[in-house]
Design a protein around this motif. Sequence first.
Motif, PDB file in Angstrom:
ATOM      1  N   PRO A 247       2.976 -32.810  24.354  1.00 22.95           N
ATOM      2  CA  PRO A 247       2.264 -33.814  25.126  1.00 22.95           C
ATOM      3  C   PRO A 247       2.603 -35.439  24.490  1.00 22.95           C
ATOM      4  O   PRO A 247       2.843 -36.244  25.425  1.00 22.95           O
ATOM      5  CB  PRO A 247       0.641 -33.883  25.045  1.00 22.95           C
ATOM      6  CG  PRO A 247       0.538 -32.863  23.928  1.00 22.95           C
ATOM      7  CD  PRO A 247       1.737 -32.014  23.804  1.00 22.95           C
ATOM      8  N   HIS A 248       2.976 -35.327  23.055  1.00 20.91           N
ATOM      9  CA  HIS A 248       3.232 -36.672  22.811  1.00 20.91           C
ATOM     10  C   HIS A 248       4.824 -37.075  22.645  1.00 20.91           C
ATOM     11  O   HIS A 248       5.115 -38.312  22.063  1.00 20.91           O
ATOM     12  CB  HIS A 248       2.488 -36.823  21.377  1.00 20.91           C
ATOM     13  CG  HIS A 248       3.136 -35.886  20.410  1.00 20.91           C
ATOM     14  ND1 HIS A 248       2.652 -34.448  20.500  1.00 20.91           N
ATOM     15  CD2 HIS A 248       3.748 -35.690  19.315  1.00 20.91           C
ATOM     16  CE1 HIS A 248       3.298 -33.909  19.444  1.00 20.91           C
ATOM     17  NE2 HIS A 248       3.821 -34.478  18.841  1.00 20.91           N
TER      18      HIS A 248
ATOM     19  N   TYR B 106      -1.358 -28.426  24.831  1.00 20.87           N
ATOM     20  CA  TYR B 106      -2.586 -28.885  24.052  1.00 20.87           C
ATOM     21  C   TYR B 106      -2.940 -27.990  23.166  1.00 20.87           C
ATOM     22  O   TYR B 106      -3.187 -26.775  23.353  1.00 20.87           O
ATOM     23  CB  TYR B 106      -3.651 -29.436  25.063  1.00 20.87           C
ATOM     24  CG  TYR B 106      -3.027 -30.625  25.855  1.00 20.87           C
ATOM     25  CD1 TYR B 106      -2.954 -31.900  25.302  1.00 20.87           C
ATOM     26  CD2 TYR B 106      -3.007 -30.383  27.205  1.00 20.87           C
ATOM     27  CE1 TYR B 106      -2.728 -32.954  25.901  1.00 20.87           C
ATOM     28  CE2 TYR B 106      -2.651 -31.659  28.002  1.00 20.87           C
ATOM     29  CZ  TYR B 106      -2.500 -32.766  27.377  1.00 20.87           C
ATOM     30  OH  TYR B 106      -2.042 -34.072  27.964  1.00 20.87           O
ATOM     31  N   THR B 107      -3.333 -28.070  22.173  1.00 17.04           N
ATOM     32  CA  THR B 107      -3.979 -27.523  20.957  1.00 17.04           C
ATOM     33  C   THR B 107      -5.244 -26.739  21.480  1.00 17.04           C
ATOM     34  O   THR B 107      -5.436 -25.504  21.204  1.00 17.04           O
ATOM     35  CB  THR B 107      -4.208 -27.968  19.829  1.00 17.04           C
ATOM     36  OG1 THR B 107      -2.784 -28.418  19.262  1.00 17.04           O
ATOM     37  CG2 THR B 107      -4.466 -27.010  18.578  1.00 17.04           C
ATOM     38  N   TYR B 108      -6.041 -27.444  21.886  1.00 17.80           N
ATOM     39  CA  TYR B 108      -7.457 -27.136  22.582  1.00 17.80           C
ATOM     40  C   TYR B 108      -7.100 -25.832  23.459  1.00 17.80           C
ATOM     41  O   TYR B 108      -7.696 -24.580  23.272  1.00 17.80           O
ATOM     42  CB  TYR B 108      -8.112 -27.984  23.346  1.00 17.80           C
ATOM     43  CG  TYR B 108      -9.416 -27.407  24.093  1.00 17.80           C
ATOM     44  CD1 TYR B 108     -10.392 -27.402  23.193  1.00 17.80           C
ATOM     45  CD2 TYR B 108      -9.331 -27.390  25.335  1.00 17.80           C
ATOM     46  CE1 TYR B 108     -11.523 -26.879  23.703  1.00 17.80           C
ATOM     47  CE2 TYR B 108     -10.390 -26.890  25.847  1.00 17.80           C
ATOM     48  CZ  TYR B 108     -11.806 -26.555  25.186  1.00 17.80           C
ATOM     49  OH  TYR B 108     -12.823 -26.022  25.889  1.00 17.80           O
ATOM     50  N   GLU B 109      -6.363 -26.014  24.629  1.00 12.96           N
ATOM     51  CA  GLU B 109      -6.007 -24.838  25.604  1.00 12.96           C
ATOM     52  C   GLU B 109      -5.678 -23.592  24.778  1.00 12.96           C
ATOM     53  O   GLU B 109      -5.667 -22.319  25.059  1.00 12.96           O
ATOM     54  CB  GLU B 109      -5.342 -25.172  26.536  1.00 12.96           C
ATOM     55  CG  GLU B 109      -5.990 -25.992  27.594  1.00 12.96           C
ATOM     56  CD  GLU B 109      -6.237 -27.233  27.514  1.00 12.96           C
ATOM     57  OE1 GLU B 109      -5.729 -28.009  26.438  1.00 12.96           O
ATOM     58  OE2 GLU B 109      -6.962 -28.008  28.102  1.00 12.96           O
TER      59      GLU B 109
ATOM     60  N   ASN C 221      -7.450 -38.761  18.396  1.00 15.15           N
ATOM     61  CA  ASN C 221      -6.899 -38.890  19.833  1.00 15.15           C
ATOM     62  C   ASN C 221      -6.419 -37.461  20.300  1.00 15.15           C
ATOM     63  O   ASN C 221      -5.654 -37.432  21.483  1.00 15.15           O
ATOM     64  CB  ASN C 221      -5.585 -39.459  19.774  1.00 15.15           C
ATOM     65  CG  ASN C 221      -5.766 -40.950  19.101  1.00 15.15           C
ATOM     66  OD1 ASN C 221      -6.707 -41.708  19.394  1.00 15.15           O
ATOM     67  ND2 ASN C 221      -4.926 -41.308  18.059  1.00 15.15           N
ATOM     68  N   TRP C 222      -6.654 -36.615  19.786  1.00 20.88           N
ATOM     69  CA  TRP C 222      -6.235 -35.105  20.263  1.00 20.88           C
ATOM     70  C   TRP C 222      -7.322 -34.692  21.549  1.00 20.88           C
ATOM     71  O   TRP C 222      -8.529 -34.991  21.834  1.00 20.88           O
ATOM     72  CB  TRP C 222      -6.323 -34.055  19.347  1.00 20.88           C
ATOM     73  CG  TRP C 222      -5.253 -33.987  18.409  1.00 20.88           C
ATOM     74  CD1 TRP C 222      -4.626 -34.914  17.875  1.00 20.88           C
ATOM     75  CD2 TRP C 222      -4.706 -32.870  17.618  1.00 20.88           C
ATOM     76  NE1 TRP C 222      -3.647 -34.601  16.845  1.00 20.88           N
ATOM     77  CE2 TRP C 222      -3.810 -33.312  16.747  1.00 20.88           C
ATOM     78  CE3 TRP C 222      -5.054 -31.410  17.815  1.00 20.88           C
ATOM     79  CZ2 TRP C 222      -3.020 -32.503  15.761  1.00 20.88           C
ATOM     80  CZ3 TRP C 222      -4.580 -30.765  16.781  1.00 20.88           C
ATOM     81  CH2 TRP C 222      -3.229 -30.930  15.961  1.00 20.88           C
ATOM     82  N   HIS C 223      -6.488 -34.169  22.314  1.00 20.59           N
ATOM     83  CA  HIS C 223      -7.297 -33.569  23.728  1.00 20.59           C
ATOM     84  C   HIS C 223      -8.402 -32.655  23.324  1.00 20.59           C
ATOM     85  O   HIS C 223      -8.301 -31.636  22.631  1.00 20.59           O
ATOM     86  CB  HIS C 223      -6.396 -32.971  24.528  1.00 20.59           C
ATOM     87  CG  HIS C 223      -6.522 -32.250  25.847  1.00 20.59           C
ATOM     88  ND1 HIS C 223      -7.232 -33.017  26.894  1.00 20.59           N
ATOM     89  CD2 HIS C 223      -6.949 -30.825  26.208  1.00 20.59           C
ATOM     90  CE1 HIS C 223      -7.669 -32.254  27.866  1.00 20.59           C
ATOM     91  NE2 HIS C 223      -7.485 -30.932  27.471  1.00 20.59           N
ATOM     92  N   ASN C 224      -9.664 -32.787  23.639  1.00 17.55           N
ATOM     93  CA  ASN C 224     -10.840 -32.131  23.440  1.00 17.55           C
ATOM     94  C   ASN C 224     -11.159 -31.815  21.984  1.00 17.55           C
ATOM     95  O   ASN C 224     -11.626 -30.791  21.798  1.00 17.55           O
ATOM     96  CB  ASN C 224     -10.961 -30.905  24.398  1.00 17.55           C
ATOM     97  CG  ASN C 224     -11.018 -30.960  25.788  1.00 17.55           C
ATOM     98  OD1 ASN C 224     -11.436 -32.022  26.504  1.00 17.55           O
ATOM     99  ND2 ASN C 224     -10.459 -29.945  26.655  1.00 17.55           N
ATOM    100  N   ILE C 225     -10.982 -32.809  21.056  1.00 16.47           N
ATOM    101  CA  ILE C 225     -10.989 -32.558  19.680  1.00 16.47           C
ATOM    102  C   ILE C 225     -12.508 -32.210  19.484  1.00 16.47           C
ATOM    103  O   ILE C 225     -12.508 -31.084  18.502  1.00 16.47           O
ATOM    104  CB  ILE C 225     -10.296 -33.567  18.797  1.00 16.47           C
ATOM    105  CG1 ILE C 225     -10.384 -33.421  17.479  1.00 16.47           C
ATOM    106  CG2 ILE C 225     -11.414 -34.982  19.134  1.00 16.47           C
ATOM    107  CD1 ILE C 225      -9.503 -32.293  17.171  1.00 16.47           C
TER     108      ILE C 225
END
Length: 189
Positions: free
Chosen positions: A42-43, A83-86, A114-118
């Motif tokens: 994503p980045h 995304y790591t979360y998913e 800044n990570w998604h849903n950290i």
Amino acid sequence: MKIAVFGGTFDPPHLGHLIIAAETVRSCELDEVWFMPSPRPPHKSAAAVTDAAHRIEMVKRAVEGNKQFKLSLFEFQRDGLSYTYETMKALTARYPEHEWYFLIGADMVEDLPNWHNINELTDFVTFIAAGRPGFSLQSPFGHAIRFVEVPQIAISSSLLRKKFANQGNTKYLLPDNVRDYIMKEGLYG
């Protein structure tokens, strides 16, 4: 089993990645490290990343010969941005019997806010952060991070891409079979 996911673009994978994984297996008493190339980070823009087939082949070559290192194409089985979360949510659902970790370099620790849903991610995954020259290991998520000492070796994928583009010395910075593949395929210039 205790498994750490080592995600990234691996563009290209190098000895620094392998040293971090090996030290983490030993110091955290892990069973395996799954090297998981990201299809669409994503980045990063798609144009800035080498074709996935090449990155997969390079990781495959980098981990061969180590029974505790695995190439995982789990993220390629899903659509959309990586995304790591998913990814970790799906892995923990599919393999609930495993204890999951996510391996990052110290350069990523500062970026965790800044990570998604950290906040949700730290509820079910422990991060393992490997020290890296010039980076702080301070984080508001310290409760969810296990820090490991690794030999400090200042190799980065971006450095290697520049060296290949400028026909610089890359010997001893990445596995020979990865280096040979890059040269054979004419990657990075």
